[in-house]
Design an enzyme around this catalytic site. Structure first.
Site, PDB file in Angstrom:
ATOM      1  N   ASN A   1       5.879   9.683   5.787  1.00  0.00           N
ATOM      2  CA  ASN A   1       6.755   8.487   6.232  1.00  0.00           C
ATOM      3  C   ASN A   1       8.286   9.073   6.180  1.00  0.00           C
ATOM      4  O   ASN A   1       8.836   9.303   4.952  1.00  0.00           O
ATOM      5  CB  ASN A   1       6.544   7.206   5.663  1.00  0.00           C
ATOM      6  CG  ASN A   1       7.112   6.180   6.579  1.00  0.00           C
ATOM      7  OD1 ASN A   1       7.124   6.086   7.710  1.00  0.00           O
ATOM      8  ND2 ASN A   1       7.443   5.019   5.934  1.00  0.00           N
ATOM      9  N   GLU A   2       8.973   9.361   7.093  1.00  0.00           N
ATOM     10  CA  GLU A   2      10.344   9.621   7.132  1.00  0.00           C
ATOM     11  C   GLU A   2      10.923  10.656   6.286  1.00  0.00           C
ATOM     12  O   GLU A   2      11.696  10.817   5.488  1.00  0.00           O
ATOM     13  CB  GLU A   2      11.071   8.439   6.739  1.00  0.00           C
ATOM     14  CG  GLU A   2      11.038   6.968   7.277  1.00  0.00           C
ATOM     15  CD  GLU A   2      11.805   5.765   6.737  1.00  0.00           C
ATOM     16  OE1 GLU A   2      12.435   5.927   5.678  1.00  0.00           O
ATOM     17  OE2 GLU A   2      11.665   4.595   7.436  1.00  0.00           O
TER      18      GLU A   2
ATOM     19  N   HIS B   1      -0.422   2.187   5.318  1.00  0.00           N
ATOM     20  CA  HIS B   1       1.037   2.595   5.356  1.00  0.00           C
ATOM     21  C   HIS B   1       1.472   2.676   3.812  1.00  0.00           C
ATOM     22  O   HIS B   1       1.555   1.293   3.189  1.00  0.00           O
ATOM     23  CB  HIS B   1       1.603   1.605   6.071  1.00  0.00           C
ATOM     24  CG  HIS B   1       3.327   1.931   6.173  1.00  0.00           C
ATOM     25  ND1 HIS B   1       3.786   2.697   6.954  1.00  0.00           N
ATOM     26  CD2 HIS B   1       4.077   0.892   5.735  1.00  0.00           C
ATOM     27  CE1 HIS B   1       5.005   2.747   6.749  1.00  0.00           C
ATOM     28  NE2 HIS B   1       5.400   1.506   6.036  1.00  0.00           N
TER      29      HIS B   1
ATOM     30  N   TRP C   1       6.320  -5.667  13.391  1.00  0.00           N
ATOM     31  CA  TRP C   1       6.561  -5.840  11.891  1.00  0.00           C
ATOM     32  C   TRP C   1       7.010  -6.996  11.404  1.00  0.00           C
ATOM     33  O   TRP C   1       8.400  -7.438  11.034  1.00  0.00           O
ATOM     34  CB  TRP C   1       7.820  -4.655  11.525  1.00  0.00           C
ATOM     35  CG  TRP C   1       7.832  -4.173  10.200  1.00  0.00           C
ATOM     36  CD1 TRP C   1       8.747  -4.214   9.149  1.00  0.00           C
ATOM     37  CD2 TRP C   1       6.598  -3.408   9.554  1.00  0.00           C
ATOM     38  NE1 TRP C   1       8.346  -3.696   8.114  1.00  0.00           N
ATOM     39  CE2 TRP C   1       7.105  -3.202   8.278  1.00  0.00           C
ATOM     40  CE3 TRP C   1       5.618  -2.906  10.035  1.00  0.00           C
ATOM     41  CZ2 TRP C   1       6.436  -2.375   7.514  1.00  0.00           C
ATOM     42  CZ3 TRP C   1       4.994  -2.191   9.185  1.00  0.00           C
ATOM     43  CH2 TRP C   1       5.149  -1.866   7.801  1.00  0.00           C
TER      44      TRP C   1
ATOM     45  N   MET D   1       0.972  -1.094  -0.015  1.00  0.00           N
ATOM     46  CA  MET D   1      -0.144  -0.058   0.027  1.00  0.00           C
ATOM     47  C   MET D   1       0.942   1.195  -0.101  1.00  0.00           C
ATOM     48  O   MET D   1       0.698   2.360   0.587  1.00  0.00           O
ATOM     49  CB  MET D   1      -0.976  -0.010   1.193  1.00  0.00           C
ATOM     50  CG  MET D   1      -1.971  -1.194   0.902  1.00  0.00           C
ATOM     51  SD  MET D   1      -3.157  -1.516   2.094  1.00  0.00           S
ATOM     52  CE  MET D   1      -4.072   0.020   2.089  1.00  0.00           C
ATOM     53  N   LYS D   2       1.926   1.031  -0.729  1.00  0.00           N
ATOM     54  CA  LYS D   2       2.962   2.312  -1.134  1.00  0.00           C
ATOM     55  C   LYS D   2       2.710   2.970  -2.371  1.00  0.00           C
ATOM     56  O   LYS D   2       2.266   2.067  -3.338  1.00  0.00           O
ATOM     57  CB  LYS D   2       4.351   1.509  -0.564  1.00  0.00           C
ATOM     58  CG  LYS D   2       4.564   1.508   0.944  1.00  0.00           C
ATOM     59  CD  LYS D   2       5.907   0.904   1.079  1.00  0.00           C
ATOM     60  CE  LYS D   2       6.237   0.580   2.662  1.00  0.00           C
ATOM     61  NZ  LYS D   2       7.189  -0.344   3.214  1.00  0.00           N
TER      62      LYS D   2
ATOM     63  N   GLU E   1       5.907  -0.564  13.615  1.00  0.00           N
ATOM     64  CA  GLU E   1       7.002  -1.338  13.035  1.00  0.00           C
ATOM     65  C   GLU E   1       7.988  -2.152  14.077  1.00  0.00           C
ATOM     66  O   GLU E   1       9.350  -1.783  14.056  1.00  0.00           O
ATOM     67  CB  GLU E   1       7.759  -0.375  12.171  1.00  0.00           C
ATOM     68  CG  GLU E   1       6.881   0.085  11.155  1.00  0.00           C
ATOM     69  CD  GLU E   1       7.706   0.935   9.937  1.00  0.00           C
ATOM     70  OE1 GLU E   1       8.675   0.720   9.707  1.00  0.00           O
ATOM     71  OE2 GLU E   1       6.990   1.877   9.320  1.00  0.00           O
TER      72      GLU E   1
END
Ligand code: XIL
Length: 445
Positions: free
Chosen positions: A249-250, A201, A404, A167-168, A357
């Site tokens: 994310n990040e 995510h 995770w 789902m990226k 995670e």
């Protein structure tokens, strides 16, 4: 001669004893017993132990279900005991209890011992999700790992799933104007059919950006339009089915806390973050929106940068519901205090905490070729600590504790670090490791 001396010594000691005990009421200095660890803990009982005190005739034991001794266990408020241990029974399973003891001689009573705490045994057959009533306990799925033992373990133990990679953006939006929902639909439908919560995510992550987006040929304004359309399309598609999304994310660099030089940052500047949150909110007014990042408990500079961004969102009334801390940690790192301090930053803003995670490296230095019993117990201790910390959070701030992976040999860490490790709760045969019991124990604390 030696024998004679010994006999004299003995008589002297006996005289001392008699004189001391006859004198006790005048000597109120009966010392407090040293409470010892409990033994024989079962689901419904344990044995409370303490060391004997000189001159004590008996002892008085209190057992409570709170550390301040305001709710005594029935029958165990100032229970008189003629020895240095007693069985405490009729207790509930998986419950914490506290005991303390005083020494008694006539009317003289010592002060209380230190308080000892314990938790009764978890009932056989307990599963993780039964112990997490006010938050989700999550794991990850791949669309080709949702049958057989995977299906059985996911549904027996967990209440939430996250897609490990499907789902990226690179998977859902592989080429311009063409979405591929094959895997994401399968995963979302699986969650719905099995009544599992699903955490989305991740909408925007520099490491899962399709090539066509990395090399976007249009203008910056067109890039922004494309991103808005993508965020809204995905969020709308799963509206009402997905509870939460990692929107970004990040986005920050390690150490410096500067913005990561992703294509999103290059094209839109720092505002890509707030815009993505806004678009997601416009597409679904109810879905929970998270910012997610790693090293949040160990890199203060990066964390400060993240929270300065979060504070900007809040002060500009941009919807953010929570912060996810990717818990890619090790059995010996970071320290509990660092995790607590970092979590406080989320609580201070009254946002939801996602321990996301979670996997714990047992072999961070690559100096082990097998998981030794000793290391397995250290891993268990760290898992228990994380579960305890999460369980202790205020209910309003809880969302999910997500692990995770299921089996050690399926962990992404093996590829990522390029060496053997055993970071998860199940071994390669799907047997529960010590780590699993660490989580179970942590959840009942
Ligand atoms: C990882 C997956 O586990 C891998 O299967 C995939 O190939 C790469 O991504 N931070 C994240 C996760 O936010 O999405 C990453 O997952 C691990 C690091």
């Amino acid at each position: 001669m030696a024998l004679f001396k010994n006999i004299i010594g003995l008589i002297f000691l006996l005289l001392m004893q008699v004189s001391c005990s006859s004198d006790d009421n005048a000597t109120p200095s009966l010392s407090a017993p040293l409470a010892l660890n409990p033994s024989d803990i079962t689901q419904n009982s344990f044995v409370a132990n303490w060391a004997g005190v000189k001159d004590a005739q008996s002892y008085v034991l209190d057992v409570s279900s709170d550390i301040d001794f305001t709710s005594f266990v029935e029958g165990y408020q100032a229970l008189s005991v003629n020895g240095i241990y007693t069985v405490v029974d009729n207790l509930s399973p998986s419950t914490s209890y506290y005991y303390r003891v005083r020494a008694v001689n006539g009317t003289a009573e010592s002060s209380n011992s230190m308080v000892i705490s314990l938790t009764t045994e978890i009932p056989d057959g307990s599963v993780l999700k039964e112990l997490t009533q006010d938050f989700f306990i999550g794991t990850i799925v791949q669309s080709n790992r949702m049958t057989g033992m995977h299906h059985e373990v996911i549904n027996r133990e967990f209440s939430s799933i996250t897609a490990e990679y499907e789902m990226k953006m690179n998977i859902m939006y592989p080429s311009e104007g063409v979405y591929d929902w094959t895997a994401s639909d399968a995963i979302v439908n699986y969650a719905v059919e099995n009544k599992l919560n699903i955490h989305g995510h991740a909408l925007v992550w520099h490491n899962a950006t399709p090539n066509w987006v990395e090399n976007f040929s249009g203008t910056d304004a067109e890039f922004e339009t494309m991103l808005e359309e993508y965020v809204k399309t995905v969020v709308t598609r799963y509206k009402g089915k997905i509870t939460s999304w990692d929107v970004v994310n990040e986005a920050f660099n390690d150490g410096s806390g500067t913005y990561r030089n992703s294509v999103f940052y290059q094209r839109m500047g720092a505002s890509f973050i707030s815009k993505c949150f806004q678009w997601a909110r416009e597409a679904d007014p109810d879905v929970l929106l998270f910012y997610n990042d790693y090293n949040m408990c160990s890199d203060q500079t990066k964390r400060d940068a993240v929270f300065s961004m979060v504070d900007d969102l809040i002060s500009n009334s941009v919807a953010i519901d929570g912060v996810g801390y990717q818990m890619h940690i090790a059995y010996n790192w970071p320290a509990k205090k660092d995790i607590q301090d970092a979590t406080q930053d989320i609580l201070d803003r009254n946002l939801k905490v996602h321990y996301a995670e979670l996997d714990i490296r047992a072999n961070p230095n690559n100096d082990q070729s097998t998981l030794t019993d000793a290391r397995s117990l250290e891993l268990k201790t760290k898992y228990k600590e994380i579960a305890e910390l999460y369980t202790a959070l205020p209910t309003v701030n809880k969302y999910a504790l997500t692990i995770w992976g299921l089996k050690d040999n399926e962990s992404w860490l093996l590829d990522f670090h390029g060496h053997i490790d055993w970071p998860l709760l199940y071994n390669n045969n799907f047997e529960e490791k010590d780590a699993y019991y660490g989580v179970l124990e942590g959840l009942v604390k």
